[in-house]
Write an enzyme that holds these catalytic residues in place. Structure first.
Site, PDB file in Angstrom:
ATOM      1  N   LYS A  18      40.966  40.339  52.533  1.00 43.29           N
ATOM      2  CA  LYS A  18      40.930  38.870  52.556  1.00 43.29           C
ATOM      3  C   LYS A  18      42.280  38.275  52.191  1.00 43.29           C
ATOM      4  CE  LYS A  18      37.708  38.629  49.423  1.00 43.29           C
ATOM      5  NZ  LYS A  18      37.592  40.087  49.170  1.00 43.29           N
ATOM      6  N   ARG A  93      32.076  32.388  45.945  1.00 42.56           N
ATOM      7  CA  ARG A  93      31.536  33.730  45.709  1.00 42.56           C
ATOM      8  C   ARG A  93      30.075  33.683  45.303  1.00 42.56           C
ATOM      9  NH1 ARG A  93      36.674  36.422  44.301  1.00 42.56           N
ATOM     10  NH2 ARG A  93      36.404  38.635  43.879  1.00 42.56           N
ATOM     11  N   ARG A 132      46.372  49.783  45.948  1.00 42.48           N
ATOM     12  CA  ARG A 132      46.911  48.415  46.092  1.00 42.48           C
ATOM     13  C   ARG A 132      48.013  48.153  45.075  1.00 42.48           C
ATOM     14  NH1 ARG A 132      42.993  43.257  46.386  1.00 42.48           N
ATOM     15  NH2 ARG A 132      42.240  43.947  44.358  1.00 42.48           N
ATOM     16  N   ARG A 164      46.646  46.235  39.626  1.00 41.50           N
ATOM     17  CA  ARG A 164      45.748  45.368  38.873  1.00 41.50           C
ATOM     18  C   ARG A 164      44.869  46.191  37.942  1.00 41.50           C
ATOM     19  NH1 ARG A 164      43.059  41.259  43.147  1.00 41.50           N
ATOM     20  NH2 ARG A 164      41.296  41.661  41.777  1.00 41.50           N
ATOM     21  N   ARG A 175      32.722  45.744  40.802  1.00 43.95           N
ATOM     22  CA  ARG A 175      33.079  44.574  41.624  1.00 43.95           C
ATOM     23  C   ARG A 175      32.394  44.635  42.986  1.00 43.95           C
ATOM     24  NH1 ARG A 175      39.020  45.327  41.757  1.00 43.95           N
ATOM     25  NH2 ARG A 175      39.096  43.526  43.137  1.00 43.95           N
TER      26      ARG A 175
HETATM   27  P1  ADP Z   1      40.937  41.616  49.219  1.00 42.78           P
HETATM   28  O1  ADP Z   1      41.742  40.368  49.070  1.00 42.78           O
HETATM   29  O2  ADP Z   1      39.810  41.456  50.190  1.00 42.78           O
HETATM   30  O3  ADP Z   1      40.479  42.181  47.908  1.00 42.78           O
HETATM   31  P2  ADP Z   1      43.477  42.822  49.971  1.00 42.78           P
HETATM   32  O4  ADP Z   1      43.990  41.928  51.048  1.00 42.78           O
HETATM   33  O5  ADP Z   1      44.106  42.716  48.634  1.00 42.78           O
HETATM   34  O6  ADP Z   1      41.868  42.733  49.867  1.00 42.78           O
HETATM   35  O7  ADP Z   1      43.624  44.331  50.525  1.00 42.78           O
HETATM   36  C1  ADP Z   1      43.240  45.445  49.698  1.00 42.78           C
HETATM   37  C2  ADP Z   1      44.221  46.606  49.935  1.00 42.78           C
HETATM   38  O8  ADP Z   1      44.053  47.104  51.262  1.00 42.78           O
HETATM   39  C3  ADP Z   1      45.694  46.194  49.821  1.00 42.78           C
HETATM   40  O9  ADP Z   1      46.393  47.264  49.247  1.00 42.78           O
HETATM   41  C4  ADP Z   1      46.132  45.963  51.286  1.00 42.78           C
HETATM   42  O10 ADP Z   1      47.515  46.231  51.481  1.00 42.78           O
HETATM   43  C5  ADP Z   1      45.259  46.977  52.026  1.00 42.78           C
HETATM   44  N1  ADP Z   1      44.835  46.504  53.358  1.00 42.78           N
HETATM   45  C6  ADP Z   1      44.478  45.249  53.720  1.00 42.78           C
HETATM   46  N2  ADP Z   1      44.110  45.206  55.021  1.00 42.78           N
HETATM   47  C7  ADP Z   1      44.216  46.477  55.484  1.00 42.78           C
HETATM   48  C8  ADP Z   1      43.989  47.098  56.769  1.00 42.78           C
HETATM   49  N3  ADP Z   1      43.535  46.384  57.806  1.00 42.78           N
HETATM   50  N4  ADP Z   1      44.216  48.418  56.875  1.00 42.78           N
HETATM   51  C9  ADP Z   1      44.653  49.145  55.795  1.00 42.78           C
HETATM   52  N5  ADP Z   1      44.893  48.626  54.585  1.00 42.78           N
HETATM   53  C10 ADP Z   1      44.679  47.302  54.420  1.00 42.78           C
HETATM   54  P1  AMP Z   2      39.953  38.706  43.329  1.00 49.73           P
HETATM   55  O1  AMP Z   2      41.420  38.539  43.109  1.00 49.73           O
HETATM   56  O2  AMP Z   2      39.395  37.775  44.360  1.00 49.73           O
HETATM   57  O3  AMP Z   2      39.568  40.148  43.585  1.00 49.73           O
HETATM   58  O4  AMP Z   2      39.248  38.284  41.968  1.00 49.73           O
HETATM   59  C1  AMP Z   2      39.507  38.975  40.764  1.00 49.73           C
HETATM   60  C2  AMP Z   2      38.490  38.572  39.713  1.00 49.73           C
HETATM   61  O5  AMP Z   2      38.636  37.171  39.407  1.00 49.73           O
HETATM   62  C3  AMP Z   2      37.024  38.723  40.091  1.00 49.73           C
HETATM   63  O6  AMP Z   2      36.538  40.049  39.889  1.00 49.73           O
HETATM   64  C4  AMP Z   2      36.352  37.702  39.170  1.00 49.73           C
HETATM   65  O7  AMP Z   2      36.265  38.194  37.842  1.00 49.73           O
HETATM   66  C5  AMP Z   2      37.369  36.562  39.167  1.00 49.73           C
HETATM   67  N1  AMP Z   2      37.104  35.619  40.270  1.00 49.73           N
HETATM   68  C6  AMP Z   2      37.904  35.348  41.321  1.00 49.73           C
HETATM   69  N2  AMP Z   2      37.359  34.423  42.124  1.00 49.73           N
HETATM   70  C7  AMP Z   2      36.159  34.102  41.568  1.00 49.73           C
HETATM   71  C8  AMP Z   2      35.105  33.239  41.940  1.00 49.73           C
HETATM   72  N3  AMP Z   2      35.152  32.493  43.059  1.00 49.73           N
HETATM   73  N4  AMP Z   2      34.019  33.146  41.122  1.00 49.73           N
HETATM   74  C9  AMP Z   2      33.953  33.874  39.991  1.00 49.73           C
HETATM   75  N5  AMP Z   2      34.893  34.732  39.598  1.00 49.73           N
HETATM   76  C10 AMP Z   2      35.998  34.861  40.370  1.00 49.73           C
END
Ligand code: ADP
Ligand code: AMP
Length: 217
Positions: A18, A93, A132, A164, A175
């Site tokens: 995302k 969410r 990541r 992270r 999660r």
């Molecule tokens: P989200 O925001 O949904 O938690 P991220 O955008 O942070 O996911 O992506 C999670 C991990 O996967 C990151 O390390 C990113 O670089 C990698 N990633 C994202 N999209 C792809 C893809 N299409 N193929 C392979 N790796 C990806």
């Molecule tokens: P994310 O960066 O989207 O993976 O979010 C990291 C963490 O932030 C989550 O696991 C939650 O603890 C908190 N968080 C982010 N967005 C929300 C949301 N919309 N509602 C509640 N908690 C959130």
């Protein structure tokens, strides 16, 4: 008269891509990327009360309560840079957050325009989150799938990358469970509203972007 603003909600489990897609789409479409997770992490690094509160939930992989989350995103969306629209990532969410978003946007004479649901199987999610690497400003890399030019260094501003705390395996599983328990109901919610488009998130990053852009047009 102003052109109509566009609001896109990225939906999908943690690690689906995302944030990666939201950043690319925001750039391509001239919109702002609004990530609730980034906003919480920013508050945490500034040691605000909100950041300290959020951390107690984030480190366990639980959701931060709706009231504080909604207030934080509402404030962000009210800033002038969001007037043309935004790509929301990580918010809403819960059903209560989705209702709140409708209300916030209605007050701005706007609405949610499209909800790309990025689907990726669980084993791939775990692999993605464990590799990541993040930059302080929220840019996202992957050790194997999207590596920076220099290991552990941000391509754009040269600052060190970090992993992270909530990307460790125990928290990742929680999660993912929380997503299926509390966020997955939004899939039907947005499908019934005619806004959902299902995107295969296992494809390469560029191909995922291409599919989302096709759906936008
Ligand atoms: P989200 O925001 O949904 O938690 P991220 O955008 O942070 O996911 O992506 C999670 C991990 O996967 C990151 O390390 C990113 O670089 C990698 N990633 C994202 N999209 C792809 C893809 N299409 N193929 C392979 N790796 C990806
Ligand atoms: P994310 O960066 O989207 O993976 O979010 C990291 C963490 O932030 C989550 O696991 C939650 O603890 C908190 N968080 C982010 N967005 C929300 C949301 N919309 N509602 C509640 N908690 C959130």
């Amino acid at each position: 008269m102003n052109e109509k603003a566009t609001y896109i909600v990225m939906l999908g489990p943690p690690g689906a891509g995302k944030g990666t897609q939201a950043e690319i789409l925001a750039q391509k479409l001239g919109l702002v990327h609004v990530s609730s997770g980034d906003l919480f992490r920013e508050n945490l690094s500034n040691q605000t009360e909100l950041g300290k509160l959020a951390q107690t939930y984030m480190r366990k992989g639980e959701l931060v309560p709706d009231d504080v989350t909604i207030a934080m995103v509402k404030e962000r969306l009210s800033r002038p840079d969001c007037a043309k629209g935004a790509v929301l990532d990580g918010f809403p969410r819960t059903p209560a957050q989705a209702e709140a978003l409708n209300k916030i946007l209605a007050e701005m004479n706007a609405k949610v325009d499209l909800v790309p649901l990025i689907s990726v199987p669980n084993d791939v999610l775990v692999e993605r989150l464990s590799g990541r690497w993040m930059s302080k400003s929220g840019r996202v890399y992957h050790a194997l799938y999207n590596p920076p030019k220099v290991k552990w260094v941000d391509d754009i501003d040269g600052t060190p990358l970090y992993q992270r705390e909530d990307d460790k395996p125990e928290t990742v599983q929680r999660r993912i469970d929380v997503y299926y328990e509390q966020t997955a109901p939004l899939i039907d919610y947005y499908r019934q509203a005619g806004l959902l488009v299902e995107i295969d998130g296992t494809q390469e990053i560029e191909k995922v972007t291409e599919d989302i852009l096709k759906a936008i047009k």
